[in-house]
Design an enzyme around this catalytic site. Structure first.
Site, PDB file in Angstrom:
ATOM      1  CE1 TYR A   1      -9.280  -4.302  -0.278  1.00 33.78           C
ATOM      2  CE2 TYR A   1      -9.028  -2.052  -1.043  1.00 33.78           C
ATOM      3  CZ  TYR A   1      -8.851  -3.004  -0.069  1.00 33.78           C
ATOM      4  OH  TYR A   1      -8.258  -2.659   1.109  1.00 33.78           O
TER       5      TYR A   1
ATOM      6  CD  GLU B   1      -7.735  -5.631  -5.248  1.00 37.44           C
ATOM      7  OE1 GLU B   1      -7.153  -4.543  -5.154  1.00 37.44           O
ATOM      8  OE2 GLU B   1      -7.943  -6.365  -4.254  1.00 37.44           O
TER       9      GLU B   1
ATOM     10  CG  ASP C   1      -1.961  -1.023   1.255  1.00 38.15           C
ATOM     11  OD1 ASP C   1      -2.203  -1.632   0.198  1.00 38.15           O
ATOM     12  OD2 ASP C   1      -2.558  -1.257   2.320  1.00 38.15           O
TER      13      ASP C   1
END
Ligand SMILES: *[C@@H]1O[C@H](CO)[C@@H](O)[C@H](O)[C@H]1NC(C)=O
Ligand SMILES: *[C@@H]1O[C@H](CO)[C@@H](O)[C@H](O)[C@H]1NC(C)=O
Length: 388
Positions: free
Chosen positions: A345, A367, A79
């Site tokens: 997601y 995803e 991230d």
């Protein structure tokens, strides 16, 4: 024989003439979703300057183009790190897509950009993307809320604007998913973007604009407990979220339940005042929406609510579409599995043109992988009425 087959043909024509109006009509009770088309839009695996694609968003523009966005993470799957915002655009409802363009580049930042909420203002025809930079405050300070805008249907984008100048400095990660423009009162026309706060100061927070994204103010808050303190397992920790608007003007926010407070399922909170408040009185846990703590997709189309997530209480697998004919009070038991394997997601969109054809489809981006959910970003067109 010949006369007989002519009779049969005439009968068939009569049969279809009488029946086809019913077959062609689409009522919510007849929803029977079918995977109509699937395409991988992005494949991770260190190609060129990109290591991993994650956090997909999708929306239709006011002109009916489809825009798909994702983070293109340069160095690793983390991230953190430097990223591009990648965009692909389709002007034929997802049949064909433009090559990828990178519309934002954060350079070499150790804690670069994070998506994000995409928002379409139908009153002025703009597309707005709100995202965070330095969200984790890793080797940087402070965290900023940024915005880019397109006034030409997603073809070109403004340079980034720092919304923290107006909003004050606060770590805010919008979405991920879409923001909404209120279509019904209260506050018809308002732009509403909801997201979550820092790891300690977590919770759901919304920002609002009543002037098409020129100026923004803070709206409703649903703070974590204990707020601004280190969390433990099972604490109340509302996190990534997707708002939708019901046809009565209520905003319903479907929220990731980060620490599994009360259940391994979704938190739902409603705002009855156009996003100004998120009262605890209007919060519930949707135990049907079993969840491994992930960003999920939600959509309201023609009075039906749709929900996508990896439907499993531990792992990001089993991406599933559910639908509700009662604004989420109950869900139709025939859920549809989109992908059995690793899936993360997801985000949904649809086109409300009023045409019978556009009533039939919803579009999902998610995803998807074989070993890990971050291997690809996949686009799925779903026919709601089993292909009829
Ligand atoms: C955004 O604005 C805030 C408040 O003025 C400032 O502290 C921050 O450094 C700015 N961020 C960027 C990336 O310019
Ligand atoms: C997949 O989702 C469906 C619907 O929620 C559920 O019935 C099934 O048990 C799930 N399977 C797995 C392996 O999680």
């Amino acid at each position: 024989m010949e006369t007989g087959s002519r009779w049969l043909a005439a009968l068939w024509i009569l049969f279809f003439a009488v029946l086809s109006p019913c077959v062609g009509s689409s009522s919510p009770q007849q929803i029977d979703p079918l995977m109509y088309e699937e395409q991988l839009l992005w494949v991770s695996g260190a190609q060129g300057e990109v290591n991993t694609y994650r956090i997909p968003l999708i929306t239709f523009t006011s002109k009916g183009s489809l825009l798909a966005f994702t983070e293109a993470r340069k160095g690793s799957a983390s991230d953190l790190g430097a990223k591009f915002i990648a965009l692909r655009r389709s002007t034929d409802k997802g049949a064909t897509w433009s090559p990828t363009s990178f519309i934002v580049d954060d350079g070499l930042k150790p804690d670069g950009l994070n998506l994000g909420s995409v928002l379409v203002d139908d009153e002025v025809g703009s597309v707005i993307l709100v995202y965070a930079i330095c969200f984790h405050e890793y080797q940087c300070k402070p965290s900023s809320t940024m915005m880019v805008e397109s006034l030409d249907d997603g073809l070109s984008w403004s340079s980034p604007k720092n919304l923290s100048v107006q909003l004050g400095v606060k770590a805010f990660a919008p979405g991920p998913g879409f923001g909404i423009q209120k279509r019904f009162n209260p506050a018809k026309g308002r732009l509403v973007v909801c997201g979550h706060g820092t790891l300690a100061g977590d919770g759901v927070f919304c920002i609002l604009s009543d002037d098409h994204g020129r100026t923004w103010t803070h709206g409703g808050e649903l703070k974590s407990i204990p707020y601004n303190q280190q969390k433990k397992a099972l604490d109340f920790n509302p996190d990534e979220c997707q708002p939708i608007e019901l046809t009565d003007g209520t905003i319903v926010i479907n929220v990731r339940n980060q620490n599994n407070y009360h259940c391994h399922c979704r938190i739902v909170v409603r705002s009855l005042d156009g996003g100004l408040t998120l009262p605890i009185d209007h919060l519930y846990f949707d135990t049907v929406l079993v969840d491994p703590a992930v960003a999920a997709g939600a959509l309201q189309k023609d009075g039906v609510l749709y929900f996508t997530n990896p439907s499993n209480n531990q792992h990001r697998v089993n991406l599933t579409l559910r639908w509700s004919l009662s604004n989420g009070h109950s869900w139709v038991k025939e859920a549809m599995q989109i992908w059995a394997g690793p899936s993360g997601y997801s985000c949904m969109t649809s086109l409300d043109s009023g045409s019978a054809e556009d009533q039939k489809f919803i579009y999902v981006i998610y995803e998807k992988g074989h070993k890990d959910y971050d291997e690809t970003v996949s686009f799925v067109k779903i026919h709601l009425y089993g292909g009829r």
